[in-house]
Design an enzyme around this catalytic site. Sequence first.
Site, PDB file in Angstrom:
ATOM      1  N   THR C  46     -77.316 -35.523  31.343  1.00 48.61           N
ATOM      2  CA  THR C  46     -77.998 -36.684  30.760  1.00 48.61           C
ATOM      3  C   THR C  46     -78.579 -37.577  31.844  1.00 48.61           C
ATOM      4  OG1 THR C  46     -76.297 -36.614  29.033  1.00 48.61           O
ATOM      5  CG2 THR C  46     -77.685 -38.584  29.122  1.00 48.61           C
ATOM      6  N   TYR C 134     -67.449 -27.700  34.771  1.00 44.49           N
ATOM      7  CA  TYR C 134     -68.462 -28.152  33.818  1.00 44.49           C
ATOM      8  C   TYR C 134     -69.148 -26.920  33.225  1.00 44.49           C
ATOM      9  CZ  TYR C 134     -72.692 -30.590  32.104  1.00 44.49           C
ATOM     10  OH  TYR C 134     -73.730 -31.068  31.337  1.00 44.49           O
ATOM     11  N   LYS C 161     -65.021 -29.895  31.353  1.00 48.51           N
ATOM     12  CA  LYS C 161     -65.949 -30.544  30.445  1.00 48.51           C
ATOM     13  C   LYS C 161     -66.777 -29.429  29.843  1.00 48.51           C
ATOM     14  CE  LYS C 161     -70.134 -32.840  29.706  1.00 48.51           C
ATOM     15  NZ  LYS C 161     -71.367 -33.431  30.189  1.00 48.51           N
TER      16      LYS C 161
END
Lengths: 309, 309, 309, 309
Positions: C46, C134, C161
């Site tokens: 993001t 991740y 994550k």
Amino acid sequence: MTFEGIFTPMLVPFDSRGAVDEAELRRLIRWLIEKGAHGLYPNGSTGEATRLTAEERRRIVKVTCEEAAGRVPVIAGTAEANLHETLDACRSYAELGVAAVAVVAPFYYRVAPESVYAHFAEIARNSPVDILLYNIPAFATPIDGATVRKLAELPRVAGIKDSSGDVAAMMRLISSVRPLRPDFSFLTGWDAVLVPMLLIGCNGGTHASGNVIPECLGRVFELARAGNWEEAVRLQSRVLPLFDAMLQYFEFPDGFRAAAELRGFSFGAPRQPLTTKQLEQRQLYKASLEPLLSVLVPEPTRLPYSPES
Amino acid sequence: MTFEGIFTPMLVPFDSRGAVDEAELRRLIRWLIEKGAHGLYPNGSTGEATRLTAEERRRIVKVTCEEAAGRVPVIAGTAEANLHETLDACRSYAELGVAAVAVVAPFYYRVAPESVYAHFAEIARNSPVDILLYNIPAFATPIDGATVRKLAELPRVAGIKDSSGDVAAMMRLISSVRPLRPDFSFLTGWDAVLVPMLLIGCNGGTHASGNVIPECLGRVFELARAGNWEEAVRLQSRVLPLFDAMLQYFEFPDGFRAAAELRGFSFGAPRQPLTTKQLEQRQLYKASLEPLLSVLVPEPTRLPYSPES
Amino acid sequence: MTFEGIFTPMLVPFDSRGAVDEAELRRLIRWLIEKGAHGLYPNGSTGEATRLTAEERRRIVKVTCEEAAGRVPVIAGTAEANLHETLDACRSYAELGVAAVAVVAPFYYRVAPESVYAHFAEIARNSPVDILLYNIPAFATPIDGATVRKLAELPRVAGIKDSSGDVAAMMRLISSVRPLRPDFSFLTGWDAVLVPMLLIGCNGGTHASGNVIPECLGRVFELARAGNWEEAVRLQSRVLPLFDAMLQYFEFPDGFRAAAELRGFSFGAPRQPLTTKQLEQRQLYKASLEPLLSVLVPEPTRLPYSPES
Amino acid sequence: MTFEGIFTPMLVPFDSRGAVDEAELRRLIRWLIEKGAHGLYPNGSTGEATRLTAEERRRIVKVTCEEAAGRVPVIAGTAEANLHETLDACRSYAELGVAAVAVVAPFYYRVAPESVYAHFAEIARNSPVDILLYNIPAFATPIDGATVRKLAELPRVAGIKDSSGDVAAMMRLISSVRPLRPDFSFLTGWDAVLVPMLLIGCNGGTHASGNVIPECLGRVFELARAGNWEEAVRLQSRVLPLFDAMLQYFEFPDGFRAAAELRGFSFGAPRQPLTTKQLEQRQLYKASLEPLLSVLVPEPTRLPYSPES
């Protein structure tokens, strides 16, 4: 200027400290030119561009241009992760004397065709050197045919390097772009279908296999140019099992490194770390490349290549 | 017996009640033979085999064999959803005089390569007629190269019809199977790459486009056989936009139905129902096929074909 | 230390010259903390990490740590394209005071699970700070469950994550890793399934939507912690259409930028260039976010947020 | 009528001649009802509908309705390959007393959403019995959310059985359809996420695992209905490894057959033939299911179940 023939996306040798081994790289480049490579292509996917720093990439382009010394054209890859750094690379590679820059589509993020257009258009409007669109759907956002067609209206966009291996898609591209831009270069990057791609009108190719069997790819190109398609296919069908094995049993591009080691080059440890298990398997897989290589290049392999001796 | 040339997987016309229009089917078959089709292929994907009843499929094979009357070979497709019914079809089609049966891999369920082998091996051991493996990954379980290689050891397995369009994969198949089985038939089913497939050694193809431009596909095949590859590519590059349009704007195979209507045939309402919106679009899309068709077939189109007149 | 709650992967504002707008970024961070974000996550997807330079990324982490000032933990993303630069980032972010670093799997190249292991193991052995794996298969090489399990044996690997949104896969991960490592953090990155992910045992999430509706995600987390699952689902079902719209009509993460603009922030032109057509559409799409946003946050939107006033 | 609870898509036992073993099927059905199945679902994917003849499918529905005897509702699957035969099945199953028919989307051919709509709308307008849309993207054309929403306007369309396992997609469906059709049934077909699906509002599920652990799935449903979500998740997390193993090591649905054999049923040889190697592996894999099963059902397994004794 239309790019014709076989361009080699050079592998990058590393030394015992993990730095780029510039001497071995120069030796590789000289050998490639001697064996007939029509052009050089530093910082491609085969050249592990994203695993190098910007400074290393710049250095490799410099070395390549020095060794090429105008004898063969140099197309430098850019694989910077964003537009700003891509333009920086275009500018510095232009100063180093490359004939063109091959720019990969946006990667990590997958963007829409409209954004792919915006990305390349921005680069094309600001680059001081011609650019080739680099389509490699396995690694980056695909560049669809309609987008290539629109980008071909920009003078700086000089061609496409397509690693999809999709023969019909290439035929569609050539049909839609060549009437508008007869000078546009269509280069395939998928070694498995070089002959069909030349048959349907490609100008040449950029092939990782060129690091291993430069003389064979050169011969394929000559046969195709002479219209000797059946003989070209026969040679291609012997290249295919080697190409498949280099891809299948190794992390890309380590299979090409292993095979080029069999021709006398030394590449050092790869930047992508391997587990002990992988290193053991690598020995076995490398040995399995030998018979596939020996049907293509009769000369003894594994002797250190030394152009001076 | 090796199958050579272009086999046409015939479209199926329906009458106003939705039944198979046998008279129009016979007219289509006679026209195809007259236009030079090397063979016929009832009950392929183009023939919407799964949208017919077993009884309709049997009837279509009978009609095809009657019209072929030994002039061209007939390969009948089977697309029964299970092994038992597939063998029933093999037996009844054998009695009707087909040269071979093309058996699709298991569909609905996607099964492992070992199970694909078990499926075809069971059929090969019990079929009274030669079978072709039908690989169409878009619709059914893929048949991988290693499985084809093993199945080629069974005498009843006479060839493969491959609709993947993957040129390199076909080159691998030919390399691995032909030395063992020089009689094995390699047929492509992907119209977009017919010329590259012939170049790398395919014996021919089965092409939905054959319902629309049989004379062009026949000419492509002749050019390829004569080694006139550049001219073959030129013709192929004019076939490609028509093929793309027939696929892209319609539900398969309705684009081929629409184009064949332009050549004077009448197919009736399709078995897959269309919405009013789709029917309106069909008119527009059908009109867009005309210019693509007219560069391929100079003769007037849209006049009802009538071989007797 | 186990990470609990909602971490916000902050958007990055740019100024009129295209540079990072540090003042606006600080304003965003202060607002997020005020609205109850449990943690901050600079340089996530993001945060467009790959579209920034290494220097910009370092600066953003510094700013974030300064603003957090120990009130909430900071997990810094790394999205460097190679191992060497990733370790450099780990070291410098550690010095800046982050609680952990979230390391994306190798991207551009897609590597085998064994190489994913080697990559993370090398980082885990050399990083001075804890790392989170991740997993974001849409953008980078997937990290499969067996590899996570093996990596969880390394003390520096502190959690995962996961932005796949695969609820069953997360359940498998928790079952296999938590008995061995009760402290291991399981964070989801897929806003659409936050409640189901919390139900099956996730410790929290890192959500792009947190830039837009921090108070709602915080409330979802509290409801879940209180076992009020039905109410949590009701809230989630109102978040979902907004999330979908922010993803569907914009290039990621521009939809989140557009929605956060409606809350009073200013992000400037994005680094991924947009065409004129895209910019026009953006206005329409942004307007369509308003009703979806207003059912979630009753307070007036679009008034410039000003925490000082 | 809204369908609530766990429906079991029954496995089909075969006898030594390969015919449907009706006695064993009746025994299975009686056991399922005794163990608390809320409904029965003959001719689902688990029931290998496409591997049976139309006559066998009809017989199985008849047997199911007879054994259910009105105690639990029966939803009959149809997996006919075309519309005409699907409607025939709807009519004959209606006469046999089913509560609804679950109709799979077009398979073999993958059609556009507009055609999916046309297909189901035609069936809905002509079926004498309610239909459920059966979405199973792994095997058939996906049914997208907008199409479900439009089809929900037709009174005969009574619900959806979704085997995609996509929790967010189900949440979107419920949000868009339930306000319009409060009676619409949302059933999940993906055993791995039953609890999250119930949490977000599904009415129940149809689960292959129901043949193996009917009492556990019933218990999961009761816990969810009682709002005891944490306990439901705990039970689900013990179901998951068994489900995974039944899927991963066997051809679907043979893993479920192997596990149900451990509960005392006899299924005979499967219709999809297996190689000798596969049959050997099946023994090993079946043994590996035992410990996964024994943590779920404390009672002794492998003793022939005999409800009469």
